[in-house]
Enzyme design. Structure first.
Site: not given
Length: 275
Positions: A182, A44-45, A113, A83, A115
């Site tokens: 991270e 999602d970056s 993925k 993501d 978070e």
């Protein structure tokens, strides 16, 4: 041979380092895939490096599916991980499983993925129970940037450090096959890596992790808005691109491009009939 979650688990057992990079389009994914990278994260970056947002919070499922489809089309060997964007899994288990399933069914990803720590373990369990591989993500989780008060190193006090260790264990128990760590101190990352049996993928978490991941625009010096401390420039592609763009503008202005070899021919006899 196609990389899979078994590749990641086996690498942890054998001590072989894993490599991952981000990608958001067909051409880049194809280049990365040719270089023996184990995994490609459609992160999602993309909100920041592709779409120009100030953070990742504005990225939608439609954004992620669109880019994941393109990456999958360019990938033959790497494991493609989609993501899950902000609010695609937090509200309910139904949302989590449904949206994770869209990455697999619609976009062709092989894993997702998400978070968070213990709080998202119910979602991890539910997604894994739906036969979808899950990669966790601890430490600086960009979707929680407002809670953190910015992009800051995590786990620097005893309470936070202990919580990261416990969260990693709970994520493993929930069924995740790997965890991204991270922006946490490298010695803490080493402890986490040695306390779980699934691989850790570090980004700003030191060399003791079982693998590494970087945003490709960062490591190629293509993104200049800011440069995280943990990024190394492996090539100055950004400078090469700027030089190429400038040379193009110069030659067009001078009339030297396009040259004869770049043009198509037509018989003069045909042209004469036009008048």
């Amino acid at each position: 041979m196609k990389n899979s979650i078994s590749t990641f688990i086996s690498a942890k057992k054998s001590g072989e380092k894993l490599t991952m990079l981000t990608a958001y389009d067909y051409s880049t994914a194809k280049l990365i895939d040719e270089c023996n990278v184990n995994g490609i994260l459609v992160g999602d970056s993309l909100g920041m490096v592709c779409l120009g947002y100030k953070d990742t919070l504005s990225v939608t499922m439609d954004d992620m599916l669109h880019h994941t489809k393109a990456v999958v089309r360019g990938t033959k060997n790497a494991l493609v991980v989609g993501d899950m964007p902000f609010m695609s899994y937090q509200a309910s288990l139904y949302d989590a499983v449904t949206n994770a399933g869209r990455f697999i069914q619609e976009a062709g990803a092989q894993a997702i993925k998400l978070e968070g720590g213990a709080v998202v373990c119910p979602q991890i369990k539910a997604i894994v129970n739906a036969q979808i591989p899950v990669m966790g993500h601890l430490g600086l989780t960009p979707q929680s940037v407002n809670m953190f008060g910015g992009f800051k190193v995590q786990g620097k006090n005893i309470t936070d450090a202990q919580k990261l260790i416990e969260d990693a264990k709970k994520i493993e128990a929930a069924g995740a096959f790997a965890i991204v760590l991270e922006c946490i101190p490298s010695k803490l990352a080493n402890i986490i890596s040695s306390n779980i049996t699934i691989p850790t993928i570090g980004i700003g978490a030191g060399g003791g992790c079982d693998g590494q991941i970087l945003v490709y625009q960062d490591m190629l010096n293509m993104f200049s808005d800011f440069k995280p401390k943990f990024v190394k420039n492996f090539a100055n592609v950004g400078d090469l691109m700027r030089d190429g763009f400038k040379l193009y503008v110069k030659e067009v202005n001078e009339g030297t491009f396009p040259a004869k070899e770049h043009c198509f021919k037509i018989d003069d006899e045909i042209l004469n009939k036009l008048y």
